[in-house]
Scaffold this active site. Structure first.
Site, PDB file in Angstrom:
ATOM      1  N   ASN A 108       0.805  -1.239   0.000  1.00 42.85           N
ATOM      2  CA  ASN A 108       0.000   0.000   0.000  1.00 42.85           C
ATOM      3  C   ASN A 108       0.831   1.279   0.000  1.00 42.85           C
ATOM      4  O   ASN A 108       0.460   2.265  -0.627  1.00 42.85           O
ATOM      5  CB  ASN A 108      -0.983  -0.013   1.170  1.00 42.85           C
ATOM      6  CG  ASN A 108      -0.304  -0.054   2.513  1.00 42.85           C
ATOM      7  OD1 ASN A 108       0.712  -0.720   2.683  1.00 42.85           O
ATOM      8  ND2 ASN A 108      -0.839   0.656   3.483  1.00 42.85           N
TER       9      ASN A 108
ATOM     10  N   THR B 287      -2.269  -9.436   9.280  1.00 45.17           N
ATOM     11  CA  THR B 287      -2.132 -10.227  10.514  1.00 45.17           C
ATOM     12  C   THR B 287      -1.946 -11.707  10.192  1.00 45.17           C
ATOM     13  O   THR B 287      -1.123 -12.389  10.827  1.00 45.17           O
ATOM     14  CB  THR B 287      -3.369  -9.995  11.409  1.00 45.17           C
ATOM     15  OG1 THR B 287      -3.440  -8.586  11.675  1.00 45.17           O
ATOM     16  CG2 THR B 287      -3.257 -10.752  12.727  1.00 45.17           C
TER      17      THR B 287
ATOM     18  N   THR C  24      -0.493 -13.106   7.685  1.00 41.55           N
ATOM     19  CA  THR C  24       0.898 -13.350   7.261  1.00 41.55           C
ATOM     20  C   THR C  24       1.836 -13.243   8.465  1.00 41.55           C
ATOM     21  O   THR C  24       2.783 -14.027   8.593  1.00 41.55           O
ATOM     22  CB  THR C  24       1.323 -12.348   6.166  1.00 41.55           C
ATOM     23  OG1 THR C  24       0.294 -12.249   5.194  1.00 41.55           O
ATOM     24  CG2 THR C  24       2.612 -12.780   5.499  1.00 41.55           C
TER      25      THR C  24
ATOM     26  N   GLU D 150       4.475  -5.608  12.274  1.00 43.74           N
ATOM     27  CA  GLU D 150       3.551  -4.463  12.209  1.00 43.74           C
ATOM     28  C   GLU D 150       2.397  -4.893  11.320  1.00 43.74           C
ATOM     29  O   GLU D 150       2.545  -5.015  10.106  1.00 43.74           O
ATOM     30  CB  GLU D 150       4.274  -3.247  11.628  1.00 43.74           C
ATOM     31  CG  GLU D 150       5.462  -2.858  12.481  1.00 43.74           C
ATOM     32  CD  GLU D 150       6.043  -1.503  12.115  1.00 43.74           C
ATOM     33  OE1 GLU D 150       5.704  -0.957  11.062  1.00 43.74           O
ATOM     34  OE2 GLU D 150       6.841  -1.000  12.918  1.00 43.74           O
TER      35      GLU D 150
ATOM     36  N   CYS E 208      -2.860   1.341   6.902  1.00 49.88           N
ATOM     37  CA  CYS E 208      -3.186   0.512   8.071  1.00 49.88           C
ATOM     38  C   CYS E 208      -3.776   1.351   9.198  1.00 49.88           C
ATOM     39  O   CYS E 208      -4.482   0.839  10.065  1.00 49.88           O
ATOM     40  CB  CYS E 208      -1.928  -0.199   8.552  1.00 49.88           C
ATOM     41  SG  CYS E 208      -0.549   0.933   8.825  1.00 49.88           S
TER      42      CYS E 208
ATOM     43  N   GLU F  20       8.856   0.130  16.249  1.00 51.64           N
ATOM     44  CA  GLU F  20       9.947   0.673  15.449  1.00 51.64           C
ATOM     45  C   GLU F  20       9.791   2.184  15.390  1.00 51.64           C
ATOM     46  O   GLU F  20       8.736   2.726  15.697  1.00 51.64           O
ATOM     47  CB  GLU F  20       9.943   0.062  14.043  1.00 51.64           C
ATOM     48  CG  GLU F  20      10.234  -1.439  14.054  1.00 51.64           C
ATOM     49  CD  GLU F  20      10.453  -2.038  12.681  1.00 51.64           C
ATOM     50  OE1 GLU F  20      11.022  -1.369  11.806  1.00 51.64           O
ATOM     51  OE2 GLU F  20      10.055  -3.199  12.473  1.00 51.64           O
TER      52      GLU F  20
END
Ligand code: NDP
Length: 510
Positions: free
Chosen positions: A204, A283, A285, A304, A338, A490
């Site tokens: 994305n 999620t 993956t 993430e 996201c 991160e």
């Protein structure tokens, strides 16, 4: 098009494919170039349209695609199409790298790790600054190809290229020393680069999210093999040329192209990935990657993952501002961020007025092809992940009201321009509804009541909470989600926990 300009000769380019594309820094030039007859280094479709054949970047060089005659079971034998979702036309081909090709890249990263991890941080930082400068100099090139590849508007693509530049400004490590009380012992934290990393990013926000991982990985002394999404690989391909031009030491950052099942999976599982996996994506993956690395306990995992974020609109808001913020949070980049606030909850006292104002504002301001790029039609959102060639320029965003509590529309991430609006009566109910979701990535709180900002903000189960704003970020602050939205943080110094090992040393003061 594709010709060499004054001051540049072919030896300046790492590959003839890059040389062809490098000067296409306006949409018009890029589209004319794609429509031009095929070039020796490319393949073409039946109409003779050029297809950019992307190449892995390993050990500081672009790898040559294997010819058909030399293709073996272990070499790349497959390519998939890179499609402009706005037109549905194929403009390139992305190799699906095999496990052997992944291993080849990991060996390059392993060889480079020793020298790079012992290079002084200030010298590493100079390399990163050069990378940032080159992306900045070629801002339009990156924005144009991001827009073609991902379907986002050129304006949005420029914002993300600027963010990618900012990603390379990573702070240097600081460390704290203390004296153990009464023992005359000095103790301090020592950090060392964790090793070779696998960096995997979604489709994305391709350049921004890939550089979000690459920059701290390199800054903290690690080397890596990165795999962008096979759906949007083009700007990663261009970025490899930037690494080459910046003189980034060979093998420090390698890029392999391919899908998740073949290339991504081989990458995360490999024992050559000694440092860990930094992953951004869905999620499901993330869970798979956790399973695939479960017995390699030494690997650091930063996941993430997806979000289904609430926007709470309290009765005391200034209506126009609240509508604008909620609309931007729901529909920026077609809702394909996201952090988008796709579950809007409005206090009953202003519910009807808000729905009317919000609907009118969205209809006037979020027109497809202008502020909204390519996306999937609503029925397909339910059937398929909102990615890939099926995305097209479609009608304006969808607003759903009176959604049944417990509906999947309120639970599952749609990842497109679809938002629900529901009502709440009290502050407690607002918090309960906001937290009633397996995800916990972000939340938006719209209110003018200063005490409520903290009272509610601190109860929301979300890694990021925005009050009366959205997506404003200081890139050094911790980024990541709660619950199913991931593990680890991160961002700036927080990335050092991902990319470094920490040991605590104790030594006598005298
Ligand atoms: P996916 O999880 O489908 O893919 C993400 C990346 O993982 C891609 O590069 C993909 O490869 C790769 N991959 C897929 N399967 C495997 C595997 N078994 N092993 C290793 N790698 C694999 O996500 P999307 O690309 O569809 O991105 C959308 C999702 O990402 C949404 O859920 C969104 O919320 C989330 N996201 C989260 C962000 C955050 O910061 N928390 C930010 C942005 C997005 P390929 O695509 O090539 O198959």
């Amino acid at each position: 098009m594709g010709s060499i300009q004054k001051g540049e000769d072919s030896s300046e380019f790492g590959s003839s494919v890059i040389q062809d594309v490098w000067l296409c820094d306006t949409l018009e030039k890029a589209e004319a170039f794609i429509a031009s007859p095929h070039h020796a280094s490319s393949s073409s479709d039946e109409g003779g349209r050029y297809k950019i054949k992307m190449q892995n970047y390993v050990g500081g060089s672009f790898t040559e695609p294997p010819s058909t005659s030399t293709t073996t079971a272990t070499a790349t034998s497959q390519y998939i199409d890179a499609v402009d979702p706005k037109t549905g036309k194929t403009f390139g081909q992305v190799p699906i790298s095999s496990a052997d090709e992944v291993e080849h890249a990991l060996r390059a990263a392993t060889d480079a790790f020793g020298p790079w991890s012992t290079t002084p941080a200030a010298a590493r930082s100079k390399h990163l600054q050069r990378v940032a400068q080159l992306i900045q100099e070629h801002r339009e090139l990156f924005a144009v190809w991001e827009s073609i590849d991902q379907g986002k508007t050129l304006e949005r693509a420029r914002v993300e290229v600027d963010r990618a530049v900012s990603n390379f400004k990573v702070p240097q490590l600081r460390t704290a020393a203390r004296v153990v009380d009464g023992a005359n012992i000095l103790t301090y934290e020592h950090r060392s680069p964790a090793g070779v990393f696998a960096l995997i990013s979604p489709w994305n926000m391709p350049l921004y999210l890939l550089t979000w991982k690459m920059a701290p990985c390199l800054a903290f002394g690690c080397t890596a093999v990165a795999k962008p999404s096979e759906v949007t690989s083009m700007t990663a391909f261009l970025l490899c040329e930037v690494f080459r031009r910046a003189g980034l030491p060979a093998g420090t950052m390698n890029v392999v192209f391919g899908d998740g099942a073949t290339t991504g999976s081989a990458l995360v599982r490999s024992p050559l990935v000694r440092g860990g996996v930094s992953f951004t994506g869905g999620t499901a993956t993330g869970i798979q990657i956790r399973r695939d690395t479960a017995d390699q306990i030494y690997k650091h995992l930063s996941l993430e993952l997806g979000g289904k974020n609430p926007t709470l609109v309290f009765g005391d808001v200034e209506m126009d501002k609240a509508v604008q913020t909620a609309a931007m949070a729901a529909f920026e980049n077609q809702g394909e961020i996201c952090l988008c606030g796709s579950r809007i909850y409005v206090q009953s006292s202003i519910y009807d007025d808000f729905v009317a104002a919000f609907t009118a504002y969205v209809q006037a301001n979020y027109k497809c092809g202008e502020r909204v790029g390519a996306h999937l039609p609503l029925p397909l959102h339910r059937e398929a992940p909102a990615r890939g060639p099926g995305r097209r320029l479609l009608d304006p965003p969808t607003i759903l009201t009176d959604v049944r509590p417990g509906s999947r529309l309120l639970q599952d991430e749609i990842f497109g321009p679809v938002a629900t609006i529901s009502r709440f009566a009290t502050e407690d109910e607002a918090v309960r509804l906001a937290n009633d979701n397996p995800n916990g990535l972000a939340a938006v709180l719209l209110t003018r009541d200063g005490a409520r900002m903290r009272r509610v903000g601190e109860r929301l189960e979300a890694g990021l909470v925005w009050v009366n704003c959205w997506l404003v970020r200081e890139l050094g602050t911790p980024f990541g989600g709660m619950k199913s939205s991931g593990t680890g943080r991160e961002g700036g110094e927080y990335s050092r926990d991902v990319f470094t090992h920490v040991r605590t040393l104790h030594m006598p003061l005298q």
